[in-house]
Scaffold this active site. Structure first.
Site, PDB file in Angstrom:
ATOM      1  CB  CYS A   9      -0.220   2.180   4.190  1.00 38.59           C
ATOM      2  SG  CYS A   9      -1.872   1.850   3.540  1.00 38.59           S
ATOM      3  CG  ASP A  10       3.426   0.357   4.297  1.00 38.30           C
ATOM      4  OD1 ASP A  10       2.929   0.871   5.325  1.00 38.30           O
ATOM      5  OD2 ASP A  10       3.259  -0.835   3.998  1.00 38.30           O
ATOM      6  CB  CYS A  18      -0.914  -0.035   1.229  1.00 41.45           C
ATOM      7  SG  CYS A  18      -1.897   1.468   1.429  1.00 41.45           S
TER       8      CYS A  18
HETATM    9  P1  FAD Z   1     -10.971  -6.409   5.687  1.00 44.12           P
HETATM   10  O1  FAD Z   1     -10.112  -5.631   6.595  1.00 44.12           O
HETATM   11  O2  FAD Z   1     -10.398  -7.107   4.547  1.00 44.12           O
HETATM   12  O3  FAD Z   1     -11.946  -7.308   6.540  1.00 44.12           O
HETATM   13  C1  FAD Z   1     -12.734  -8.290   5.940  1.00 44.12           C
HETATM   14  C2  FAD Z   1     -13.439  -9.109   7.002  1.00 44.12           C
HETATM   15  O4  FAD Z   1     -14.332 -10.033   6.362  1.00 44.12           O
HETATM   16  C3  FAD Z   1     -12.542  -9.979   7.866  1.00 44.12           C
HETATM   17  O5  FAD Z   1     -13.087 -10.048   9.168  1.00 44.12           O
HETATM   18  C4  FAD Z   1     -12.615 -11.336   7.172  1.00 44.12           C
HETATM   19  O6  FAD Z   1     -12.297 -12.421   8.053  1.00 44.12           O
HETATM   20  C5  FAD Z   1     -14.087 -11.361   6.805  1.00 44.12           C
HETATM   21  N1  FAD Z   1     -14.468 -12.264   5.711  1.00 44.12           N
HETATM   22  C6  FAD Z   1     -13.984 -12.348   4.443  1.00 44.12           C
HETATM   23  N2  FAD Z   1     -14.679 -13.262   3.722  1.00 44.12           N
HETATM   24  C7  FAD Z   1     -15.635 -13.756   4.559  1.00 44.12           C
HETATM   25  C8  FAD Z   1     -16.690 -14.713   4.418  1.00 44.12           C
HETATM   26  N3  FAD Z   1     -16.939 -15.352   3.267  1.00 44.12           N
HETATM   27  N4  FAD Z   1     -17.466 -14.970   5.504  1.00 44.12           N
HETATM   28  C9  FAD Z   1     -17.273 -14.334   6.694  1.00 44.12           C
HETATM   29  N5  FAD Z   1     -16.298 -13.411   6.867  1.00 44.12           N
HETATM   30  C10 FAD Z   1     -15.494 -13.123   5.823  1.00 44.12           C
HETATM   31  N6  FAD Z   1      -5.057   1.015   5.359  1.00 44.12           N
HETATM   32  C11 FAD Z   1      -4.817   2.175   5.964  1.00 44.12           C
HETATM   33  O7  FAD Z   1      -5.698   3.033   6.025  1.00 44.12           O
HETATM   34  N7  FAD Z   1      -3.602   2.422   6.562  1.00 44.12           N
HETATM   35  C12 FAD Z   1      -2.593   1.513   6.573  1.00 44.12           C
HETATM   36  O8  FAD Z   1      -1.495   1.781   7.112  1.00 44.12           O
HETATM   37  C13 FAD Z   1      -2.823   0.262   5.930  1.00 44.12           C
HETATM   38  N8  FAD Z   1      -1.843  -0.674   5.862  1.00 44.12           N
HETATM   39  C14 FAD Z   1      -2.119  -1.888   5.299  1.00 44.12           C
HETATM   40  C15 FAD Z   1      -1.127  -2.870   5.329  1.00 44.12           C
HETATM   41  C16 FAD Z   1      -1.372  -4.125   4.831  1.00 44.12           C
HETATM   42  C17 FAD Z   1      -0.291  -5.179   4.907  1.00 44.12           C
HETATM   43  C18 FAD Z   1      -2.651  -4.409   4.257  1.00 44.12           C
HETATM   44  C19 FAD Z   1      -2.933  -5.802   3.718  1.00 44.12           C
HETATM   45  C20 FAD Z   1      -3.627  -3.433   4.194  1.00 44.12           C
HETATM   46  C21 FAD Z   1      -3.375  -2.159   4.713  1.00 44.12           C
HETATM   47  N9  FAD Z   1      -4.334  -1.141   4.682  1.00 44.12           N
HETATM   48  C22 FAD Z   1      -4.095   0.044   5.320  1.00 44.12           C
HETATM   49  C23 FAD Z   1      -5.654  -1.345   4.031  1.00 44.12           C
HETATM   50  C24 FAD Z   1      -6.729  -1.632   5.082  1.00 44.12           C
HETATM   51  O9  FAD Z   1      -6.277  -2.659   5.938  1.00 44.12           O
HETATM   52  C25 FAD Z   1      -8.032  -2.011   4.392  1.00 44.12           C
HETATM   53  O10 FAD Z   1      -8.456  -0.974   3.518  1.00 44.12           O
HETATM   54  C26 FAD Z   1      -9.158  -2.280   5.411  1.00 44.12           C
HETATM   55  O11 FAD Z   1      -8.778  -3.262   6.352  1.00 44.12           O
HETATM   56  C27 FAD Z   1     -10.427  -2.733   4.698  1.00 44.12           C
HETATM   57  O12 FAD Z   1     -11.418  -2.994   5.636  1.00 44.12           O
HETATM   58  P2  FAD Z   1     -12.659  -3.941   5.344  1.00 44.12           P
HETATM   59  O13 FAD Z   1     -13.408  -4.017   6.626  1.00 44.12           O
HETATM   60  O14 FAD Z   1     -13.351  -3.471   4.114  1.00 44.12           O
HETATM   61  O15 FAD Z   1     -12.042  -5.357   4.944  1.00 44.12           O
END
Ligand code: FAD
Length: 307
Positions: free
Chosen positions: A133-134, A130
């Site tokens: 982020c980084d 990202c």
């Molecule tokens: P996710 O965080 O992907 O959560 C998805 C959820 O759904 C999880 O609980 C998962 O277990 C669940 N799930 C998935 N499929 C199913 C299913 N079929 N049934 C039941 N549950 C399911 N963003 C920033 O703003 N700042 C940062 O510094 C940053 N650093 C990052 C570093 C890394 C290494 C990564 C990978 C991402 C980073 N991001 C950062 C991005 C950020 O993490 C995401 O934008 C954010 O977490 C998205 O949130 P979300 O709730 O949409 O999805």
């Protein structure tokens, strides 16, 4: 049945659950792993009002905040299909069925990985996914961006303003990014672009990235770049495979299509965060969209008679 059932326990799902529970309605949350991608993140410096935190710490406070309300939390369960009847019916991989008047889908996404030696070992130690982020962690250093699509070239342009030098490494013999982005990247003095190059290995000294190797696909020669960071930009894959075959409309890349209120194409089903067509995938953006989807779903509930 629930009034509102949230699928996903990342920032989007947690925000949706809190907004729903605060309306005093019967709220459930199903997630494979609470915290989502935040659990895989080390330093977070762009979560506004908190100048620095770490992923597992933020995930723990998300969970604690959701648990303060009477949300029925079901973890380590994967949703397998969704169907609209009188209620919205969610079938879990275990075979269990859950019913709800409204559902918020927040299953997030995952970065496509290179699958080369060293990538997993040096993840968060120089291997990053990202740039928003980084990027600042590599100020004044040399980095590579793997991938010459729109996200790769956008990352290269973004990083070029922060780091000393960016090398874009693309597998194919041409870049896939929009012409205007390519022109911009090529005009920058500290960006080099290498095409026809297959990334073969991430190199490191045991604690951090020191470079990478790639195969020149024309000559077959293995070449080396000395680097402090490698941004992998070969695609963000939404966790929506389980929705294919349902009546929900997904975009070409598999994202759930939503409107400004988070509504999907299925009555009573809303969606939020990285799994959707919302532009830019970030923690703060996911949380905002989770709040929007829950409020959109609540608005739907008060206008829809109980089945
Ligand atoms: P996710 O965080 O992907 O959560 C998805 C959820 O759904 C999880 O609980 C998962 O277990 C669940 N799930 C998935 N499929 C199913 C299913 N079929 N049934 C039941 N549950 C399911 N963003 C920033 O703003 N700042 C940062 O510094 C940053 N650093 C990052 C570093 C890394 C290494 C990564 C990978 C991402 C980073 N991001 C950062 C991005 C950020 O993490 C995401 O934008 C954010 O977490 C998205 O949130 P979300 O709730 O949409 O999805």
């Amino acid at each position: 049945p629930y009034d509102m059932l949230i699928v996903g326990g990342g920032p989007a799902g947690a925000a949706a659950a809190i907004y729903a529970a605060r309306k005093g309605i019967r709220t459930g949350l199903v997630a494979e792993r609470f915290g989502g991608q935040v659990m895989d993140t080390v330093g977070i410096e762009n979560f506004i009002s908190i100048s620095y935190t770490e992923g597992p710490k933020l995930a723990a406070s998300l969970e604690q905040h959701v648990r303060q309300y009477g949300v029925d939390i079901i973890t380590e369960q994967r949703a397998a299909s969704i169907q609209r009847g009188d209620y919205v019916n969610l079938t879990l991989a275990s075979g269990a069925e859950l019913k709800s008047r409204a559902v918020v889908l927040a299953t997030g996404a995952r970065w496509r990985e290179l699958n080369v030696p060293g990538e997993a070992e040096y993840r968060t130690k120089g291997v990053a996914y990202c740039p928003h982020c980084d990027g600042p962690f590599f100020k004044g250093k040399k980095v590579a961006v793997i991938g010459g699509g729109n996200s790769g070239i956008e990352a290269a342009i973004d990083l070029a303003g922060i780091v000393e030098h960016v090398t874009v490494v693309e597998f194919a013999d041409t870049l896939r990014a929009d012409e205007v982005l390519q022109r911009k990247a090529k005009s920058l003095p500290n960006v080099d672009i290498i095409v026809n190059a297959q990334t073969t290995e991430v190199l490191g000294d045991g604690s951090k990235v020191t470079g990478m190797t790639y195969k020149d696909r024309a000559s077959g020669d293995i070449k080396r770049l000395d680097l402090a960071g490698i941004f992998v930009q070969i695609g963000l894959v939404p966790n929506t495979e389980w929705l294919k075959g349902s009546d929900l409309v997904l975009s070409r890349s598999g994202e759930i299509e939503i409107d400004a209120r988070g509504a999907t194409s299925m009555a009573g089903v809303f969606a939020a965060g990285d799994a959707t067509t919302i532009p830019f995938k970030q923690i703060i953006i996911s949380m905002g969209s989770g709040a929007t989807a829950a409020l959109g779903a609540f608005d739907y509930l008060i206008r829809t008679p109980d089945p």
